[in-house]
Design an enzyme around this catalytic site. Structure first.
Site, PDB file in Angstrom:
ATOM      1  N   ASP A  19       0.807  -1.219   0.000  1.00 37.69           N
ATOM      2  CA  ASP A  19       0.000   0.000   0.000  1.00 37.69           C
ATOM      3  C   ASP A  19       0.849   1.282   0.000  1.00 37.69           C
ATOM      4  OD1 ASP A  19      -1.983  -1.871   0.404  1.00 37.69           O
ATOM      5  OD2 ASP A  19      -2.838  -0.885   2.174  1.00 37.69           O
ATOM      6  N   HIS A 165       3.643  -2.243   3.207  1.00 36.62           N
ATOM      7  CA  HIS A 165       3.638  -0.871   2.699  1.00 36.62           C
ATOM      8  C   HIS A 165       4.956  -0.549   1.998  1.00 36.62           C
ATOM      9  CE1 HIS A 165       0.408  -0.933   5.623  1.00 36.62           C
ATOM     10  NE2 HIS A 165      -0.073   0.163   5.079  1.00 36.62           N
TER      11      HIS A 165
HETATM   12 ZN   LIG Z   1      -2.776   3.276   2.942  1.00 35.03          ZN
END
Ligand SMILES: [Zn+2]
Length: 204
Positions: A19, A165
């Site tokens: 992400d 992430h």
């Molecule tokens: Zn996010």
């Protein structure tokens, strides 16, 4: 609409997701990891970041990975109006389509914050809402490479979706942990697929 966190599949496949990118340093490092094992991943990109690094978006797609919608500016969707929410999803979608010639079909809400209205919009637009099983890993808090590795490994089974992430901050711990995980799972015979591939296998 339900959040999909993993699917019960009797096949050694797992979907890694990243992400908040693209990021000029970390995204290419993640790409290398998956290139080494011939695997695919899914990148839930933020519109504002795609505008900064359009070439990177194209590179991710050209290397066979999936790009998912993670809104334009990463807001708490339950705290904005319906119109703004639709705008956040649409602006991301338009950017992805402009850059790679294909609309995203999977969505992850920022902070996993959503309400009925968000679900209705996603449903209408034909998105699947994607969660993950390794929340315990909390890679976004930089809890240490070993923690991210161990907690994620514990969540792996056939059909798991894992969250990491590659944008918004120092992601060096994530990259190291993902490298270890991918090596380990590759040795165990797992295949690395995009979220849409996982959904396809499930529906076969
Ligand atoms: Zn996010």
């Amino acid at each position: 609409m339900e959040m999909i966190q993993g699917l019960s599949i009797s096949k050694k496949v797992v979907a890694f997701t990243f992400d908040d990118g693209p990021h000029p340093l970390y995204t290419p490092q993640v790409l290398e990891i998956f290139k080494d094992v011939g695997g695919r991943a899914t990148f839930f990109m933020v519109g504002e970041e795609m505008e900064k690094y359009p070439k990177l978006v194209k590179r991710v797609a050209s290397e066979g990975h999936e790009i998912g919608n993670h809104t334009y500016s990463h807001p708490y969707l339950s705290k904005i109006s319906d119109e703004e929410c639709l705008g956040e999803i649409d602006r991301n979608e338009v950017l992805v389509e402009e850059l790679i010639g294909q609309k995203p079909v999977v969505f992850r809400p920022p902070y996993f914050d959503y309400n009925d209205q968000v679900c209705r919009i996603l449903d209408k637009k034909g998105y699947s809402m994607i969660g993950a099983l390794n929340f315990e890993a909390r890679d976004w808090e930089q809890p240490g490479v070993e923690h991210i590795f161990r907690a994620s490994l514990e969540s792996v089974k056939e059909g798991s979706i894992l969250i990491f992430h590659d944008g918004y901050g120092d992601r060096s711990q994530t990259v190291k942990a993902v490298r270890m995980l991918v090596q380990k799972l590759n040795n165990q015979g797992y295949q690395f697929v995009s979220v849409s591939e996982l959904l396809r296998v499930f529906n076969e």
